[in-house]
Design a protein around this motif. Structure first.
Motif, PDB file in Angstrom:
ATOM      1  N   ALA A 258       0.844  -1.211   0.000  1.00 43.13           N
ATOM      2  CA  ALA A 258       0.000   0.000   0.000  1.00 43.13           C
ATOM      3  C   ALA A 258       0.875   1.254   0.000  1.00 43.13           C
ATOM      4  CB  ALA A 258      -0.939  -0.016   1.216  1.00 43.13           C
ATOM      5  N   ALA A 259       1.923   1.239   0.837  1.00 37.70           N
ATOM      6  CA  ALA A 259       2.785   2.423   0.924  1.00 37.70           C
ATOM      7  C   ALA A 259       3.539   2.662  -0.389  1.00 37.70           C
ATOM      8  CB  ALA A 259       3.770   2.261   2.078  1.00 37.70           C
ATOM      9  N   ARG A 260       4.050   1.588  -0.976  1.00 35.55           N
ATOM     10  CA  ARG A 260       4.783   1.724  -2.242  1.00 35.55           C
ATOM     11  C   ARG A 260       3.852   2.164  -3.372  1.00 35.55           C
ATOM     12  NH1 ARG A 260      10.009   2.747  -1.680  1.00 35.55           N
ATOM     13  NH2 ARG A 260      10.962   1.325  -0.202  1.00 35.55           N
ATOM     14  N   LEU A 261       2.667   1.582  -3.389  1.00 37.56           N
ATOM     15  CA  LEU A 261       1.646   1.962  -4.385  1.00 37.56           C
ATOM     16  C   LEU A 261       1.371   3.459  -4.305  1.00 37.56           C
ATOM     17  CD1 LEU A 261      -0.691   1.061  -6.356  1.00 37.56           C
ATOM     18  CD2 LEU A 261      -2.037   0.530  -4.336  1.00 37.56           C
ATOM     19  N   CYS A 262       1.402   4.000  -3.089  1.00 37.49           N
ATOM     20  CA  CYS A 262       1.113   5.428  -2.893  1.00 37.49           C
ATOM     21  C   CYS A 262       2.374   6.276  -2.988  1.00 37.49           C
ATOM     22  CB  CYS A 262       0.424   5.646  -1.548  1.00 37.49           C
ATOM     23  SG  CYS A 262      -1.180   4.822  -1.445  1.00 37.49           S
ATOM     24  N   GLY A 263       3.482   5.675  -3.435  1.00 43.24           N
ATOM     25  CA  GLY A 263       4.697   6.445  -3.679  1.00 43.24           C
ATOM     26  C   GLY A 263       5.392   6.969  -2.436  1.00 43.24           C
ATOM     27  N   THR A 264       5.453   6.144  -1.392  1.00 47.85           N
ATOM     28  CA  THR A 264       6.086   6.595  -0.145  1.00 47.85           C
ATOM     29  C   THR A 264       7.518   7.073  -0.399  1.00 47.85           C
ATOM     30  OG1 THR A 264       6.581   6.019   2.130  1.00 47.85           O
ATOM     31  CG2 THR A 264       6.971   4.299   0.507  1.00 47.85           C
ATOM     32  N   ALA A 265       7.916   8.121   0.323  1.00 45.19           N
ATOM     33  CA  ALA A 265       9.226   8.735   0.078  1.00 45.19           C
ATOM     34  C   ALA A 265      10.205   8.457   1.219  1.00 45.19           C
ATOM     35  CB  ALA A 265       9.059  10.243  -0.095  1.00 45.19           C
ATOM     36  N   ASP A 266       9.774   7.693   2.236  1.00 50.18           N
ATOM     37  CA  ASP A 266      10.700   7.386   3.341  1.00 50.18           C
ATOM     38  C   ASP A 266      10.503   5.940   3.770  1.00 50.18           C
ATOM     39  OD1 ASP A 266       8.536   7.209   5.269  1.00 50.18           O
ATOM     40  OD2 ASP A 266       8.455   9.398   5.177  1.00 50.18           O
ATOM     41  N   ASP A 267      11.015   5.585   4.954  1.00 51.49           N
ATOM     42  CA  ASP A 267      10.989   4.171   5.359  1.00 51.49           C
ATOM     43  C   ASP A 267      10.033   3.879   6.514  1.00 51.49           C
ATOM     44  OD1 ASP A 267      12.663   3.073   3.492  1.00 51.49           O
ATOM     45  OD2 ASP A 267      14.489   3.616   4.600  1.00 51.49           O
ATOM     46  N   ARG A 268       9.123   4.774   6.789  1.00 51.14           N
ATOM     47  CA  ARG A 268       8.231   4.536   7.927  1.00 51.14           C
ATOM     48  C   ARG A 268       7.316   3.340   7.707  1.00 51.14           C
ATOM     49  NH1 ARG A 268       5.385  10.008   9.051  1.00 51.14           N
ATOM     50  NH2 ARG A 268       5.280   9.903   6.785  1.00 51.14           N
ATOM     51  N   HIS A 269       7.076   2.991   6.448  1.00 51.68           N
ATOM     52  CA  HIS A 269       6.221   1.822   6.191  1.00 51.68           C
ATOM     53  C   HIS A 269       6.885   0.532   6.679  1.00 51.68           C
ATOM     54  CE1 HIS A 269       8.954   2.193   2.886  1.00 51.68           C
ATOM     55  NE2 HIS A 269       8.573   1.054   2.323  1.00 51.68           N
ATOM     56  N   VAL A 270       8.222   0.545   6.799  1.00 47.81           N
ATOM     57  CA  VAL A 270       8.922  -0.632   7.333  1.00 47.81           C
ATOM     58  C   VAL A 270       8.599  -0.801   8.822  1.00 47.81           C
ATOM     59  CG1 VAL A 270      11.217  -1.572   7.860  1.00 47.81           C
ATOM     60  CG2 VAL A 270      10.749  -0.602   5.592  1.00 47.81           C
ATOM     61  N   LEU A 271       8.639   0.308   9.590  1.00 48.73           N
ATOM     62  CA  LEU A 271       8.251   0.279  11.008  1.00 48.73           C
ATOM     63  C   LEU A 271       6.832  -0.265  11.153  1.00 48.73           C
ATOM     64  CD1 LEU A 271       9.499   3.852  12.006  1.00 48.73           C
ATOM     65  CD2 LEU A 271      10.456   1.700  12.849  1.00 48.73           C
ATOM     66  N   LEU A 272       5.980   0.253  10.291  1.00 44.35           N
ATOM     67  CA  LEU A 272       4.566  -0.073  10.365  1.00 44.35           C
ATOM     68  C   LEU A 272       4.324  -1.544  10.018  1.00 44.35           C
ATOM     69  CD1 LEU A 272       2.217   1.719  10.948  1.00 44.35           C
ATOM     70  CD2 LEU A 272       2.050   2.254   8.523  1.00 44.35           C
ATOM     71  N   ALA A 273       5.035  -2.040   9.019  1.00 42.93           N
ATOM     72  CA  ALA A 273       4.870  -3.443   8.609  1.00 42.93           C
ATOM     73  C   ALA A 273       5.317  -4.369   9.743  1.00 42.93           C
ATOM     74  CB  ALA A 273       5.672  -3.722   7.342  1.00 42.93           C
ATOM     75  N   ALA A 274       6.405  -4.011  10.433  1.00 41.42           N
ATOM     76  CA  ALA A 274       6.842  -4.829  11.570  1.00 41.42           C
ATOM     77  C   ALA A 274       5.808  -4.766  12.687  1.00 41.42           C
ATOM     78  CB  ALA A 274       8.208  -4.346  12.064  1.00 41.42           C
ATOM     79  N   ALA A 275       5.228  -3.588  12.903  1.00 44.87           N
ATOM     80  CA  ALA A 275       4.189  -3.447  13.935  1.00 44.87           C
ATOM     81  C   ALA A 275       2.997  -4.348  13.623  1.00 44.87           C
ATOM     82  CB  ALA A 275       3.748  -1.982  14.042  1.00 44.87           C
ATOM     83  N   VAL A 276       2.608  -4.362  12.355  1.00 42.11           N
ATOM     84  CA  VAL A 276       1.461  -5.183  11.932  1.00 42.11           C
ATOM     85  C   VAL A 276       1.762  -6.672  12.157  1.00 42.11           C
ATOM     86  CG1 VAL A 276       0.231  -5.957   9.863  1.00 42.11           C
ATOM     87  CG2 VAL A 276       0.461  -3.512  10.321  1.00 42.11           C
TER      88      VAL A 276
END
Lengths: 333, 333
Positions: B64-82
């Motif tokens: 989802a984050a990549r699809l939305c063109g994320t510009a940083d690495d916070r989606h990695v934190l979030l994926a580990a949280a999930v």
């Protein structure tokens, strides 16, 4: 002039000074423990929340925020969150310890089942994070998620360190921070944070809660070998029978001769106990001055709590919190 | 031209497209499941985390984050949280269900004990909130604390609705949102949020995760009456033997004549089952077209998931997520 016999105990003073806030917290707790779909949730929660706990932890949050001159009501959200974490922890503790009684009533795991206690605890834990998120303050999320991790880690440590005679006072302190002090210090620190206090005041209120919590737990552990059942709400010697390595026993083991060491190895290490053993344990604890030494530690932590308050604003609640630290160890005499 | 037999399944496509991100997530998971004080925690966590789960939920966040063109690495934190929330939920589920096997291996509650599973689950839950807090995004805290509450509420609802023949499709849907779809939709929505997507795209990715999760769970419930043991990783008929009111049975009960109703009351309501009953249940389910009707529902939810993607950015991962929705129901044929 003599003592005024009507002098309010510190907890009653806190209750009285924070009555309006506490009323708002209680209303919020009742709202948020509801579940549209699963009536089991408020049933189990109400059993514990309305059993007449002292609400000490949410009062610490409210007191810290008021002491720091809070200008809004976010401390109410936070206090409810703190009480939910505490309640979730109690529900899970009772499953882990296979407890049958808490606050003089049958435990939820006994009245319903372990499943309900585990899942309702999870629900309250999630609810507490919802409440925190509503404060809109990210620092609060850090403080309380760190505390929650410390609590769980302390519980696991207690599980694995249990009955291990090599347990040191350092490990005991880690366990105590987990089971008691982490939520106390998070409650006071987070209260200061939502009130917009300076970093030095936040730190002071963290230190106060940390030291108060440690004093509180040491007193509990000393009373287990010395208090009357009515004072401590459980039976004298429960920790001994459950083979818990609390501070008095750790101190006695450190000073033990060969015969005493064999006694602790048999009774705590292996759990081979007979009726006379509790009396022998008491004799050894007194011979090694272990109860007195633990008492002195509790007083020292209480003093550290009071000292920490020096860096907080001048406010009537500061005196009340100082008296609370005295009161916690006054149970010892 | 015919089908390319080497075409990657959608899950493998996701793994491949997100390989660098997933590597970062796995590293973070290993770091954060450590405990300085309590080695039991990484032992129990590793048993589950490294058992070869599909990592579907963290991949949904990353996608989802990549699809939305994320510009940083916070989606990695979030994926580990999930993934930590998911792992905590599995640990507690296995205690609640008294499970002995998961992913083809003995469960943690069997290898260690219920206590460790409860407390390590609590630890991972707290750790997940620490990770979320590190994103510095308050909206993410709301989304994932709401999802956590929905998960626990759904579990309690399943506990209390179990074996209740009055369970409706509406209640089933609430239970399914709790046990599966809430974390799917939170994973995709939160991924869009940290990527800074528009509200309409956040909403679309929530809808995608929600519909995908519901389709996924219905398929699981249908396969329990029709899949081979190797497909579903558990034995055909487990839900029947555990008296779970899943969608096929709810549909069959709604259409039951008096004799069939007596059968369901005896086998599911009262739990009086003998060896021939599973075959009878299958006969009734087929007679009432209950399995086909549930299959059609799953396909409809899969289509809703694909439709939701129309409002998301044009990106190769959009096609992969669409194929994932097809793949989830393809297990049915």
């Amino acid at each position: 002039m003599g003592m005024n016999e009507n002098v309010l105990k510190p907890l009653d003073q806190l209750s009285s000074a924070l009555a309006a806030d506490m009323e708002a917290v209680n209303t919020l707790i009742r709202q948020r423990m509801a579940s549209r779909h699963a009536p089991r949730i408020p049933e189990v929660t109400a059993h514990l929340v309305e059993a007449g706990g002292k609400r000490l932890r949410p009062m610490l949050t409210l007191a810290a925020a008021r002491l720091c001159g809070t200008a809004d009501d976010r401390h109410v959200l936070l206090a409810a969150a703190v009480e939910f974490i505490h309640t979730a922890t109690l529900l899970h503790d009772d499953v882990v310890d296979e407890s049958r009684q808490r606050r003089g009533r049958p435990t939820a795991n006994l009245l319903w089942d372990n499943k309900s206690s585990v899942l309702v605890g999870d629900y309250l834990f999630a609810r507490s994070f919802q409440l925190m998120a509503e404060t809109g303050n990210m620092r609060v999320m850090h403080i309380l998620s760190d505390a929650s991790a410390t609590i769980a880690e302390g519980e696991v440590l207690q599980l694995t360190a249990a009955q291990d005679l090599a347990t040191t006072e350092d490990i005991y302190l880690q366990v105590v921070r987990g089971k008691t002090a982490a939520l106390f210090s998070a409650a006071t620190e987070a209260g200061a944070v939502v009130a917009g206090a300076d970093a030095s005041v936040q730190r002071a209120l963290f230190d106060y809660g940390d030291a108060l919590g440690i004093a509180f737990q040491i007193v509990d552990d000393v009373l287990d070998y010395g208090g009357s059942t009515s004072t401590i709400g459980k039976n004298v010697g429960d920790d001994f029978r459950e083979r818990k390595l609390t501070l008095p026993v750790i101190k006695a083991i450190a000073a033990a001769d060969a015969e005493e060491r064999a006694f602790w190895e048999r009774t705590i290490g292996k759990g081979q106990q007979d009726e006379a053993d509790l009396a022998t344990a008491m004799t050894i604890l007194n011979r090694r001055h272990a109860l007195n030494a633990a008492r002195e530690d509790a007083v020292a932590w209480s003093n550290r709590a009071k000292d920490a308050l020096a860096a907080t604003p001048d406010h009537p609640l500061r005196q009340t919190l100082s008296e609370l630290a005295d009161f916690v160890v006054a149970r010892l005499s």
